[in-house]
Scaffold this motif. Sequence first.
Motif, PDB file in Angstrom:
ATOM      1  N   SER A 113     -10.593  -5.302   2.425  1.00 49.96           N
ATOM      2  CA  SER A 113     -11.412  -4.822   1.313  1.00 49.96           C
ATOM      3  C   SER A 113     -10.673  -4.946  -0.011  1.00 49.96           C
ATOM      4  O   SER A 113     -11.281  -5.295  -1.039  1.00 49.96           O
ATOM      5  CB  SER A 113     -11.848  -3.374   1.554  1.00 49.96           C
ATOM      6  N   GLY A 114      -9.365  -4.687  -0.013  1.00 53.38           N
ATOM      7  CA  GLY A 114      -8.596  -4.822  -1.251  1.00 53.38           C
ATOM      8  C   GLY A 114      -8.573  -6.254  -1.748  1.00 53.38           C
ATOM      9  O   GLY A 114      -8.772  -6.522  -2.944  1.00 53.38           O
ATOM     10  N   GLY A 153       0.806  -1.211   0.000  1.00 58.65           N
ATOM     11  CA  GLY A 153       0.000   0.000   0.000  1.00 58.65           C
ATOM     12  C   GLY A 153       0.837   1.257   0.000  1.00 58.65           C
ATOM     13  O   GLY A 153       0.490   2.249  -0.657  1.00 58.65           O
ATOM     14  N   GLY A 154       1.940   1.249   0.747  1.00 58.86           N
ATOM     15  CA  GLY A 154       2.829   2.403   0.762  1.00 58.86           C
ATOM     16  C   GLY A 154       3.411   2.687  -0.605  1.00 58.86           C
ATOM     17  O   GLY A 154       3.430   3.843  -1.066  1.00 58.86           O
ATOM     18  N   LEU A 169      -0.850  13.416   3.137  1.00 56.28           N
ATOM     19  CA  LEU A 169      -1.154  12.389   4.126  1.00 56.28           C
ATOM     20  C   LEU A 169      -1.535  11.084   3.430  1.00 56.28           C
ATOM     21  O   LEU A 169      -2.423  11.064   2.583  1.00 56.28           O
ATOM     22  CB  LEU A 169      -2.302  12.856   5.023  1.00 56.28           C
ATOM     23  N   ILE A 170      -0.836  10.011   3.795  1.00 53.41           N
ATOM     24  CA  ILE A 170      -1.146   8.676   3.285  1.00 53.41           C
ATOM     25  C   ILE A 170      -1.751   7.891   4.439  1.00 53.41           C
ATOM     26  O   ILE A 170      -1.049   7.435   5.335  1.00 53.41           O
ATOM     27  CB  ILE A 170       0.111   7.970   2.737  1.00 53.41           C
ATOM     28  N   LYS A 171      -3.068   7.755   4.419  1.00 57.44           N
ATOM     29  CA  LYS A 171      -3.770   7.086   5.515  1.00 57.44           C
ATOM     30  C   LYS A 171      -3.483   5.586   5.489  1.00 57.44           C
ATOM     31  O   LYS A 171      -3.224   5.012   4.436  1.00 57.44           O
ATOM     32  CB  LYS A 171      -5.271   7.333   5.401  1.00 57.44           C
ATOM     33  N   PRO A 172      -3.566   4.936   6.647  1.00 56.52           N
ATOM     34  CA  PRO A 172      -3.187   3.523   6.721  1.00 56.52           C
ATOM     35  C   PRO A 172      -4.163   2.553   6.064  1.00 56.52           C
ATOM     36  O   PRO A 172      -3.777   1.451   5.684  1.00 56.52           O
ATOM     37  CB  PRO A 172      -3.096   3.257   8.226  1.00 56.52           C
ATOM     38  N   GLU A 190      -5.631   4.435  -3.023  1.00 55.06           N
ATOM     39  CA  GLU A 190      -4.427   3.812  -3.582  1.00 55.06           C
ATOM     40  C   GLU A 190      -3.818   2.795  -2.619  1.00 55.06           C
ATOM     41  O   GLU A 190      -3.224   1.798  -3.051  1.00 55.06           O
ATOM     42  CB  GLU A 190      -3.385   4.878  -3.954  1.00 55.06           C
ATOM     43  N   VAL A 191      -3.948   3.028  -1.324  1.00 47.53           N
ATOM     44  CA  VAL A 191      -3.475   2.051  -0.347  1.00 47.53           C
ATOM     45  C   VAL A 191      -4.299   0.771  -0.453  1.00 47.53           C
ATOM     46  O   VAL A 191      -3.751  -0.338  -0.487  1.00 47.53           O
ATOM     47  CB  VAL A 191      -3.536   2.632   1.078  1.00 47.53           C
TER      48      VAL A 191
END
Length: 325
Positions: A188-189, A54-55, A143-146, A151-152
Amino acid sequence: MSSFEMIQAAAQRLHGHARVTPLLGSPFLDDLAGRRVLVKAECLQHTGSFKFRGGWAAISALTQAERAHGVLAYSSGNHAQGVAAAAKAHGVAAVILMPADAPSLKIENTRALGVEVVLYDRVGGEDRSAIGQALAQEHGLTLIKPYDEPEVIAGQGSVGLEIAAQAEEEGVTQADVLVCCGGGGLTSGVALALEATAPGLRVRPIEPQGFDDVTRSLHSGDIQSNAEISGSICDAILTPAPGALTFPILQRLCGPGIVVTEEEALRAMAMAFLRLKIVIEPGGAVALAAALFHPDEIKGEAVIAVATGGNVDAELFRQAISRYA
């Protein structure tokens, strides 16, 4: 919202950077569970967890301008390391907000990747979302939420693509896929990926006792919150509630959740070490714990469990081995 097309695109960007982790099995585990057990070993992923996917997916999708300003992430450790490693590889500055009570190994590993680590008092009630938003605005960081980040979710969905292909190779087309679940990004992914590529594989979210917000939410039909935000050895999957983006996907595609105890997670850690020769952390072991110790809640001749991470402090791992090995 994330989509199967986004998962495919993320998988293309991850190609050659993320590891294709193995699907492992052991006759000893099969006997214990009463059915065939296959374990997707994401503990062998870069940085020791699926969070690298995800990162990388999120940072590789940023514009040049966004990369120039840097990124921020908040995490108890695995998302922190995943974002930090991806940022370093892309030459992007990163600030990582972590709870002061996170396992020391995760804090040390994140710092070792050359990012700035800011600690906050989770136990004392400090709000990481508020702190993160303030830091992002002050420094112009993305901000990249966890988990509640398209996209994550797409990057984590690449795990599902691999499970579909590997399960087919193993002759498994009908099975529950048990996923260690916090906010639901991976769950979910994977569910979205399997819907398109292996509809006979049904995702089930697995949570630790006392932090079963997703299980309760799926049962009630509305988002439920946890009464506590810390206090479990399964730190990697402690979140306040399902995500606003993830819950509709979970609700549409997932089967009922399963809740396991801390003791079952520790026992699963020992079984994974003895029988599969892998190291998994408590939060990464709950799916295997459900497969082994909750057989009556699972249907079918086979089950797939995702071992989501292996970043465990040595002392806690010793406890699991000495108690159950």
